[in-house]
Design a protein around this motif. Sequence first.
Motif, PDB file in Angstrom:
ATOM      1  N   MET A 191       0.721  -1.232  -0.037  1.00  0.00           N
ATOM      2  CA  MET A 191      -0.137   0.052  -0.007  1.00  0.00           C
ATOM      3  C   MET A 191       0.791   1.191   0.171  1.00  0.00           C
ATOM      4  SD  MET A 191      -3.223  -0.351  -0.205  1.00  0.00           S
ATOM      5  CE  MET A 191      -4.396  -1.520  -0.529  1.00  0.00           C
ATOM      6  N   GLU A 192       1.825   1.127   0.571  1.00  0.00           N
ATOM      7  CA  GLU A 192       2.789   2.417   0.769  1.00  0.00           C
ATOM      8  C   GLU A 192       3.198   2.662  -0.692  1.00  0.00           C
ATOM      9  OE1 GLU A 192       2.863   0.544   4.830  1.00  0.00           O
ATOM     10  OE2 GLU A 192       3.251  -0.315   2.727  1.00  0.00           O
ATOM     11  N   VAL A 193       3.679   1.853  -1.451  1.00  0.00           N
ATOM     12  CA  VAL A 193       4.142   2.025  -3.036  1.00  0.00           C
ATOM     13  C   VAL A 193       2.934   2.561  -3.873  1.00  0.00           C
ATOM     14  CG1 VAL A 193       4.931   0.849  -5.173  1.00  0.00           C
ATOM     15  CG2 VAL A 193       5.952   0.304  -2.820  1.00  0.00           C
ATOM     16  N   LEU A 194       1.538   2.131  -3.340  1.00  0.00           N
ATOM     17  CA  LEU A 194       0.372   2.816  -4.124  1.00  0.00           C
ATOM     18  C   LEU A 194       0.137   3.959  -3.774  1.00  0.00           C
ATOM     19  CD1 LEU A 194      -1.872  -0.515  -4.361  1.00  0.00           C
ATOM     20  CD2 LEU A 194       0.188   0.135  -5.681  1.00  0.00           C
ATOM     21  N   LEU A 195       0.361   4.378  -2.562  1.00  0.00           N
ATOM     22  CA  LEU A 195       0.170   5.582  -2.197  1.00  0.00           C
ATOM     23  C   LEU A 195       1.137   6.695  -2.685  1.00  0.00           C
ATOM     24  CD1 LEU A 195      -1.232   7.851  -0.405  1.00  0.00           C
ATOM     25  CD2 LEU A 195       0.235   7.227   1.690  1.00  0.00           C
ATOM     26  N   SER A 196       2.125   6.393  -2.852  1.00  0.00           N
ATOM     27  CA  SER A 196       3.455   7.122  -3.505  1.00  0.00           C
ATOM     28  C   SER A 196       3.002   7.222  -4.753  1.00  0.00           C
ATOM     29  CB  SER A 196       4.787   6.344  -3.201  1.00  0.00           C
ATOM     30  OG  SER A 196       5.831   7.224  -3.780  1.00  0.00           O
ATOM     31  N   LYS A 197       2.574   6.278  -5.554  1.00  0.00           N
ATOM     32  CA  LYS A 197       2.150   6.396  -7.010  1.00  0.00           C
ATOM     33  C   LYS A 197       1.040   7.504  -7.263  1.00  0.00           C
ATOM     34  CE  LYS A 197       3.707   1.822  -8.642  1.00  0.00           C
ATOM     35  NZ  LYS A 197       3.433   0.747  -9.461  1.00  0.00           N
ATOM     36  N   LEU A 198       0.178   7.401  -6.276  1.00  0.00           N
ATOM     37  CA  LEU A 198      -0.970   8.311  -6.385  1.00  0.00           C
ATOM     38  C   LEU A 198      -0.707   9.607  -6.062  1.00  0.00           C
ATOM     39  CD1 LEU A 198      -4.215   8.771  -6.545  1.00  0.00           C
ATOM     40  CD2 LEU A 198      -3.832   8.878  -4.115  1.00  0.00           C
ATOM     41  N   GLU A 199       0.133   9.862  -5.073  1.00  0.00           N
ATOM     42  CA  GLU A 199       0.742  11.189  -4.706  1.00  0.00           C
ATOM     43  C   GLU A 199       1.436  11.873  -5.617  1.00  0.00           C
ATOM     44  OE1 GLU A 199       1.006  10.907   0.177  1.00  0.00           O
ATOM     45  OE2 GLU A 199       2.781  10.150  -1.267  1.00  0.00           O
ATOM     46  N   THR A 200       2.256  10.992  -6.608  1.00  0.00           N
ATOM     47  CA  THR A 200       3.071  11.631  -7.793  1.00  0.00           C
ATOM     48  C   THR A 200       2.129  12.042  -9.008  1.00  0.00           C
ATOM     49  OG1 THR A 200       4.906  10.095  -7.202  1.00  0.00           O
ATOM     50  CG2 THR A 200       4.767  10.963  -9.433  1.00  0.00           C
ATOM     51  N   TYR A 201       1.119  10.821  -9.042  1.00  0.00           N
ATOM     52  CA  TYR A 201       0.177  11.455  -9.900  1.00  0.00           C
ATOM     53  C   TYR A 201      -0.706  13.025  -9.933  1.00  0.00           C
ATOM     54  CZ  TYR A 201      -4.018  10.450 -13.298  1.00  0.00           C
ATOM     55  OH  TYR A 201      -4.772  10.591 -14.240  1.00  0.00           O
ATOM     56  N   VAL A 202      -1.097  12.987  -8.520  1.00  0.00           N
ATOM     57  CA  VAL A 202      -1.862  14.195  -8.382  1.00  0.00           C
ATOM     58  C   VAL A 202      -1.032  15.486  -7.840  1.00  0.00           C
ATOM     59  CG1 VAL A 202      -3.680  12.838  -7.985  1.00  0.00           C
ATOM     60  CG2 VAL A 202      -2.279  13.668  -6.030  1.00  0.00           C
ATOM     61  N   ALA A 203       0.207  15.244  -7.978  1.00  0.00           N
ATOM     62  CA  ALA A 203       1.277  16.280  -7.298  1.00  0.00           C
ATOM     63  C   ALA A 203       0.945  17.687  -8.082  1.00  0.00           C
ATOM     64  CB  ALA A 203       2.682  15.967  -7.367  1.00  0.00           C
ATOM     65  N   ASP A 204       0.972  17.883  -9.247  1.00  0.00           N
ATOM     66  CA  ASP A 204       0.604  18.969 -10.003  1.00  0.00           C
ATOM     67  C   ASP A 204      -1.021  19.542  -9.586  1.00  0.00           C
ATOM     68  OD1 ASP A 204       3.022  18.802 -11.291  1.00  0.00           O
ATOM     69  OD2 ASP A 204       2.225  18.007 -13.174  1.00  0.00           O
ATOM     70  N   TRP A 205      -1.622  18.508  -9.647  1.00  0.00           N
ATOM     71  CA  TRP A 205      -3.110  19.313  -9.010  1.00  0.00           C
ATOM     72  C   TRP A 205      -2.951  19.854  -7.641  1.00  0.00           C
ATOM     73  CZ3 TRP A 205      -6.706  14.294 -10.149  1.00  0.00           C
ATOM     74  CH2 TRP A 205      -6.424  14.038 -11.584  1.00  0.00           C
ATOM     75  N   LEU A 206      -2.143  19.318  -6.869  1.00  0.00           N
ATOM     76  CA  LEU A 206      -2.129  19.937  -5.393  1.00  0.00           C
ATOM     77  C   LEU A 206      -1.647  21.198  -5.420  1.00  0.00           C
ATOM     78  CD1 LEU A 206      -1.463  16.497  -3.369  1.00  0.00           C
ATOM     79  CD2 LEU A 206      -3.596  17.624  -3.720  1.00  0.00           C
ATOM     80  N   GLN A 207      -1.064  21.547  -6.353  1.00  0.00           N
ATOM     81  CA  GLN A 207      -0.355  23.077  -6.520  1.00  0.00           C
ATOM     82  C   GLN A 207      -1.575  24.202  -6.619  1.00  0.00           C
ATOM     83  OE1 GLN A 207       2.535  23.448  -5.445  1.00  0.00           O
ATOM     84  NE2 GLN A 207       2.476  20.976  -5.172  1.00  0.00           N
ATOM     85  N   GLU A 208      -2.562  23.673  -6.930  1.00  0.00           N
ATOM     86  CA  GLU A 208      -3.697  24.515  -7.553  1.00  0.00           C
ATOM     87  C   GLU A 208      -4.274  25.387  -6.167  1.00  0.00           C
ATOM     88  OE1 GLU A 208      -6.381  26.654  -9.471  1.00  0.00           O
ATOM     89  OE2 GLU A 208      -5.385  24.862 -10.830  1.00  0.00           O
ATOM     90  N   LYS A 209      -4.090  26.821  -6.391  1.00  0.00           N
ATOM     91  CA  LYS A 209      -4.608  27.672  -5.326  1.00  0.00           C
ATOM     92  C   LYS A 209      -5.862  28.178  -5.604  1.00  0.00           C
ATOM     93  CE  LYS A 209      -0.490  27.227  -3.702  1.00  0.00           C
ATOM     94  NZ  LYS A 209      -0.124  26.348  -2.493  1.00  0.00           N
ATOM     95  N   ALA A 210      -6.481  28.448  -6.723  1.00  0.00           N
ATOM     96  CA  ALA A 210      -7.699  29.175  -6.881  1.00  0.00           C
ATOM     97  C   ALA A 210      -8.803  28.273  -6.405  1.00  0.00           C
ATOM     98  CB  ALA A 210      -7.936  29.350  -8.354  1.00  0.00           C
ATOM     99  N   CYS A 211      -9.777  29.102  -5.925  1.00  0.00           N
ATOM    100  CA  CYS A 211     -10.679  28.365  -4.919  1.00  0.00           C
ATOM    101  C   CYS A 211     -12.051  28.369  -5.611  1.00  0.00           C
ATOM    102  CB  CYS A 211     -11.240  29.042  -3.578  1.00  0.00           C
ATOM    103  SG  CYS A 211      -9.722  29.032  -2.535  1.00  0.00           S
ATOM    104  N   ASP A 212     -12.053  29.251  -6.743  1.00  0.00           N
ATOM    105  CA  ASP A 212     -13.561  29.270  -7.454  1.00  0.00           C
ATOM    106  C   ASP A 212     -13.221  28.912  -8.996  1.00  0.00           C
ATOM    107  OD1 ASP A 212     -14.879  29.998  -5.291  1.00  0.00           O
ATOM    108  OD2 ASP A 212     -14.337  32.014  -5.513  1.00  0.00           O
ATOM    109  N   THR A 213     -12.498  27.859  -9.183  1.00  0.00           N
ATOM    110  CA  THR A 213     -12.628  27.207 -10.435  1.00  0.00           C
ATOM    111  C   THR A 213     -12.815  25.842 -10.082  1.00  0.00           C
ATOM    112  OG1 THR A 213     -10.179  26.469 -10.437  1.00  0.00           O
ATOM    113  CG2 THR A 213     -10.630  28.867 -11.161  1.00  0.00           C
TER     114      THR A 213
END
Length: 714
Positions: A191-213
């Motif tokens: 599971m630790e490996v799978l979580l790491s893969k997911l975090e890599t996949y969404v890394a760019d998404w998590l940088q999103e700062k805008a609240c109303d898009t």
Amino acid sequence: MDLEYIAHKDGERTQSIKEHLFGTAQLAKQFSEVFGNGDWGYCCGMLHDIGKYSAEFQEKIKNDTDRRVDHSTAGAQLCMEQGGFYSLMSYCIAGHHAGLPDYGNRLDTADAPTLMGRCKKKVKDYSTFCREISVPDVTSQPFDPDKGTDFDFSLSVFIRMLFSCLVDADFLDTEMFMNAGQSKRDAGERMEVLLSKLETYVADWLQEKACDTVNGRRTEILKSCLENGRMEKGLFRLTVPTGGGKTIASLAFALRHAVNYHMDRVIYVIPYTSIIEQNADVFRRILGDENVLEHHCGVEFSDSEEWNPMRLAAENWDKPVVVTTNVQFFESLFASRSSQCRKLHNIANSVIIFDEAQMLPNDYLKPCVSMMEELMTNYGTSMVLCTATQPALTSFFPKERQIRELCPRREEQFRFFKRVTFQHIGRISEEELVQRLQGQQQVLCIVNTKKRAQAVYDRIKGEGVYHLSTAMYPRHRRRILSIVKNRLETGKPCILISTSLVEAGVDLDFQSVYRQLSGIDSMIQAAGRCNREGKRSAEESRMTIFQFQDGESVPGQRQQMDVAKYLLDQKAPVEALETVEQYFETLYHLRGDSLDKKRIMEEFKNRQYNFAKTAKEFHLIEKEMKTLFIPKEAEAEQLLHQIQIQGYTKSGMRRASQYCIQIYEEEWERLNGAGMVRPVSENASNFYVLTELQKYTEDKGFHLNIDSGVALFM
């Protein structure tokens, strides 16, 4: 020289009974330790095959004779004689080949298939087992009796879990011997490996700062799910509007939760195979093919070999992420056959996501919820009810069971993602509906029956008009959906007449939607096909609810429609969270005792449990359907020929399912009376081929206007 007692034989190679019992016991102990009862699993494993110590069984196996020798009853009788805890194990041992039995009663004779009957059965002398095997001690409690609300039901589930540990261990130890000690299985990554893969996949998404898009809101929901993954185990809700990104968000919660609590797998339970296929593709893209098991009746394994790792994993769900159906999940939990039950112990210590949770089966809601509670209370699971239209289940769980919401600012998210304006126009004629549809550029019309869908389509058919229903086989439906999606994306006129099958798991974006009156949840799901991408304002994107003047009756939907109409008449806003809750509360109140239609919960009383009877009764889809094969395409003709010549294979039947529709008994009788069907082969059961192929067309699929006796004078 001492006599060697043999359990299995493969050519000149043999496995002794002692080796098999010890190997099975060790595995069963390992499996049952997950829920704190390793001693029970070990004991079951050591005693399950002691009947093989009889001289008659040894003669049979050493001389390769066809003689049948009952070797399961001996261990069951020994456990009954031991009494106490051991008597519960008698269910498991008696059923490790034939399936979990009913208890029966003390008047049952020795030939009865019940546990009481098996206890009276005269078995061959197996007493020499004492030379090699002693009865192991069992000291742990099955579960904490102070937890849970129904002691007998809890005990019956414990027996099921123990049975699962035993039969999976038995299969695996035997499989290892037959493969000369080599395992073809691959349990996937941690599971630790799978979580790491997911975090890599969404890394760019998590940088999103805008609240109303849209992306900003999706990121807010995703971050909340990741953070809440650290919350204490239990029951959760993820109430996310259409477009809110619940698939990735729910996976993020599940993987973080699993890592935080050292859980073994994530199980997605989904009502429709179309959603399963979509979600499984997403999960494979993020986590890797080897980590995701897609398990439902329509799945095809790419490798035809018997020892394909995914096919093996489907037997016992030994993969970190499992994507399956409501039918497969709940029917397995109430099954009795070893092949269905061997996966159950791998549900323990899992995160279970119920996608489109409003589709939990109403006819079996009480036993299903009781099973869910049991898995959380005694088997270390956490559960997430994931949907835009949450069923009102709070009252079905114990008062102390807290349901925690994972979606941040839930009401605000629904306001932000509002895409359509609802209107209810009351009763109209079929002709008026057609006139309204013809005035639209891109419009979806959903009606309640296949027959009505074909009737409306016949009135309006022409360029850019399409029909979709389960009167069309799956490959045909996918072909039509592809054409419709292309027309929508390129701005071409498109009118689609469909049944409810497009309401979930189908990514369509129409300018407007017409929906015949149905349940509130169904109508909200239908609205999710309108202005899905938010390219237009909610005011110009209409979701129109209507009824037909003829008051069409829909089997099994009367109460849903009545409750929905009552709320509409009260001017309740369809999409409001309060309306959805009121709808389900009212519906469940009206259903009353019919929320346990087959009275499943009554089969587990006074330590006399009816496992076999329950398995026959518990079917989310009633079994009076027949399968009709449509050999219209070249591949379908080849498959039909292959099945008729070579017989049935799992891979062949899965491929054939892409060219099949399901019909009710009365429809089949009309077809059979008209001479339009025949069995696929002499050994076919409920599996027929359509011989009058003009009754199946590219625009409508199978025509639902067959008269009985049509072919009698031809």
